[in-house]
Design a protein around this motif. Structure first.
Motif, PDB file in Angstrom:
ATOM      1  N   VAL A 159      -1.070 -16.149  -8.699  1.00  0.00           N
ATOM      2  CA  VAL A 159      -0.590 -15.176  -7.721  1.00  0.00           C
ATOM      3  C   VAL A 159       0.925 -15.018  -7.759  1.00  0.00           C
ATOM      4  CG1 VAL A 159      -0.502 -14.591  -5.272  1.00  0.00           C
ATOM      5  CG2 VAL A 159      -2.572 -15.588  -6.232  1.00  0.00           C
TER       6      VAL A 159
ATOM      7  N   ALA B 241       2.274 -12.955 -10.677  1.00  0.00           N
ATOM      8  CA  ALA B 241       1.976 -11.532 -10.497  1.00  0.00           C
ATOM      9  C   ALA B 241       2.852 -10.918  -9.411  1.00  0.00           C
ATOM     10  CB  ALA B 241       0.492 -11.362 -10.150  1.00  0.00           C
TER      11      ALA B 241
ATOM     12  N   PHE C  75       5.847  -8.004  -9.870  1.00  0.00           N
ATOM     13  CA  PHE C  75       5.885  -6.767  -9.094  1.00  0.00           C
ATOM     14  C   PHE C  75       7.227  -6.613  -8.373  1.00  0.00           C
ATOM     15  CE2 PHE C  75       5.425  -4.970  -4.819  1.00  0.00           C
ATOM     16  CZ  PHE C  75       5.055  -3.665  -5.120  1.00  0.00           C
TER      17      PHE C  75
ATOM     18  N   THR D 260      -0.415 -11.961   1.533  1.00  0.00           N
ATOM     19  CA  THR D 260       0.191 -11.837   0.211  1.00  0.00           C
ATOM     20  C   THR D 260       1.396 -10.908   0.225  1.00  0.00           C
ATOM     21  OG1 THR D 260      -1.322 -10.017  -0.322  1.00  0.00           O
ATOM     22  CG2 THR D 260      -2.012 -12.244  -0.939  1.00  0.00           C
TER      23      THR D 260
ATOM     24  N   ASP E 114       1.851  -6.180  -2.792  1.00  0.00           N
ATOM     25  CA  ASP E 114       1.345  -5.534  -4.005  1.00  0.00           C
ATOM     26  C   ASP E 114      -0.159  -5.691  -4.035  1.00  0.00           C
ATOM     27  OD1 ASP E 114       0.938  -7.877  -6.454  1.00  0.00           O
ATOM     28  OD2 ASP E 114       2.017  -8.410  -4.622  1.00  0.00           O
ATOM     29  N   ILE E 115      -0.829  -4.689  -4.565  1.00  0.00           N
ATOM     30  CA  ILE E 115      -2.286  -4.646  -4.543  1.00  0.00           C
ATOM     31  C   ILE E 115      -2.897  -5.753  -5.387  1.00  0.00           C
ATOM     32  CG2 ILE E 115      -2.392  -3.032  -6.473  1.00  0.00           C
ATOM     33  CD1 ILE E 115      -4.708  -3.078  -3.379  1.00  0.00           C
ATOM     34  N   THR E 116      -2.195  -6.162  -6.458  1.00  0.00           N
ATOM     35  CA  THR E 116      -2.739  -7.201  -7.341  1.00  0.00           C
ATOM     36  C   THR E 116      -2.884  -8.528  -6.609  1.00  0.00           C
ATOM     37  OG1 THR E 116      -1.691  -6.121  -9.240  1.00  0.00           O
ATOM     38  CG2 THR E 116      -2.421  -8.391  -9.528  1.00  0.00           C
ATOM     39  N   SER E 117      -1.847  -8.936  -5.889  1.00  0.00           N
ATOM     40  CA  SER E 117      -1.901 -10.205  -5.163  1.00  0.00           C
ATOM     41  C   SER E 117      -2.980 -10.175  -4.080  1.00  0.00           C
ATOM     42  CB  SER E 117      -0.543 -10.515  -4.530  1.00  0.00           C
ATOM     43  OG  SER E 117       0.449 -10.629  -5.518  1.00  0.00           O
TER      44      SER E 117
ATOM     45  N   ILE F 160      -5.790  -8.418  -4.054  1.00  0.00           N
ATOM     46  CA  ILE F 160      -7.110  -8.535  -4.678  1.00  0.00           C
ATOM     47  C   ILE F 160      -7.336  -9.960  -5.183  1.00  0.00           C
ATOM     48  CG2 ILE F 160      -8.523  -7.765  -6.630  1.00  0.00           C
ATOM     49  CD1 ILE F 160      -7.258  -5.010  -6.311  1.00  0.00           C
ATOM     50  N   MET F 161      -6.274 -10.587  -5.715  1.00  0.00           N
ATOM     51  CA  MET F 161      -6.407 -11.936  -6.260  1.00  0.00           C
ATOM     52  C   MET F 161      -6.714 -12.971  -5.181  1.00  0.00           C
ATOM     53  SD  MET F 161      -3.367 -11.942  -9.118  1.00  0.00           S
ATOM     54  CE  MET F 161      -3.711 -13.596  -9.697  1.00  0.00           C
TER      55      MET F 161
END
Length: 254
Positions: free
Chosen positions: A138, A141, A145, A217, A220-223, A225-226
């Motif tokens: 996390v 990523a 970002f 988180t 950012d969308i990646t964190s 979702i992770m």
């Protein structure tokens, strides 16, 4: 003339029992503190190296020429020591948990002991797993970002104390979020929810996981979702654990 009031003979036994419990609690706490201090003493010589490893996910993604900074006079000395203390607490946590378990174990029933032992082991393992997940997946990523969205003309130089506080908060948050299976089993064990309710409430668990992930988180969308996806999977693991651990207990009680 009224007869003198007799002293309750049970009061002495109760006071003696309470006093012995307090002595044992103090002994257990002292052992836990000693374990943390021993590990801390061993880690202090490596405090700067520990901080270098902790800062690696951010430093490796900083632009050319950017670096961490210390905005307070004592930060270069105090901040690595704080990290060494956190690491000592992290490493000695099995000893701390065991001492607390040894204190409360005599007062538990057999079925409670049977359920508590795997829950304590699972809680420790899942907390460590959550911290490792945050550090290795996390944080890289998130920092990728954050460095990418830094405005033109702004040089990203993070204070070492603020960075430590941020990472420790992320570790704690992810460690707690990974305790979902333990929380599910405890709620089912005390009768708050049933196995059928857990199965039918999956959609609410998914929505709750994404809401918690969005709050915890970085933006950012990646964190998000992770964190949300593992929480959903851990919820399913908790449902399976309820089925495995509590069904035998119910059969024994019958």
């Amino acid at each position: 003339m009224a007869a003198p009031e007799l002293e309750n003979p049970d009061d002495g036994g109760i006071e003696e029992g309470l006093f012995s419990h307090l002595i044992e609690l103090r002994s257990r706490l002292m052992r836990a503190i000693v374990a943390v201090l021993v590990v801390l003493a061993a880690l202090i010589p490596f405090a700067n190296r520990l901080y270098t490893e902790l800062a690696a996910p951010l430093v490796s993604r900083l632009p050319q020429g950017a670096h961490l900074i210390a905005t307070e006079v004592a930060s270069p000395f105090v901040t690595p020591l704080k990290l060494a203390f956190y690491a000592a607490l992290f490493i000695a946590m099995p000893v701390v948990v065991y001492q607390l378990w040894a204190f409360v174990r005599p007062g538990l029933y057999r079925n409670e002991k049977r359920l508590a032992r795997p829950l304590l082991v699972a809680a420790l393992f899942l907390f460590y797993l959550g911290c490792a997940f945050a550090y290795f997946l996390v944080l890289p990523a998130a920092f990728r970002f954050l460095t990418a969205v830094t405005p033109q003309g702004v040089e990203m130089m993070t204070d070492i104390t603020h960075y430590l506080d941020f990472v420790m908060l992320m570790f704690f948050a992810f460690g707690l979020c990974f305790e979902v299976p333990v929380a599910v089993v405890i709620l089912a064990a005390i009768g708050v929810v049933s196995l059928e309710q857990l199965r039918s409430g999956r959609r609410y668990a998914i929505v709750g996981a994404f809401a918690i992930a969005a709050f915890i988180t970085p933006p950012d969308i990646t964190s998000m979702i992770m964190l949300a996806v593992p929480m959903c999977l851990l919820y399913e693991l908790g449902v399976l654990a309820v089925r495995w651990l509590l069904k035998p207990a119910a059969a024994e009680a019958a």
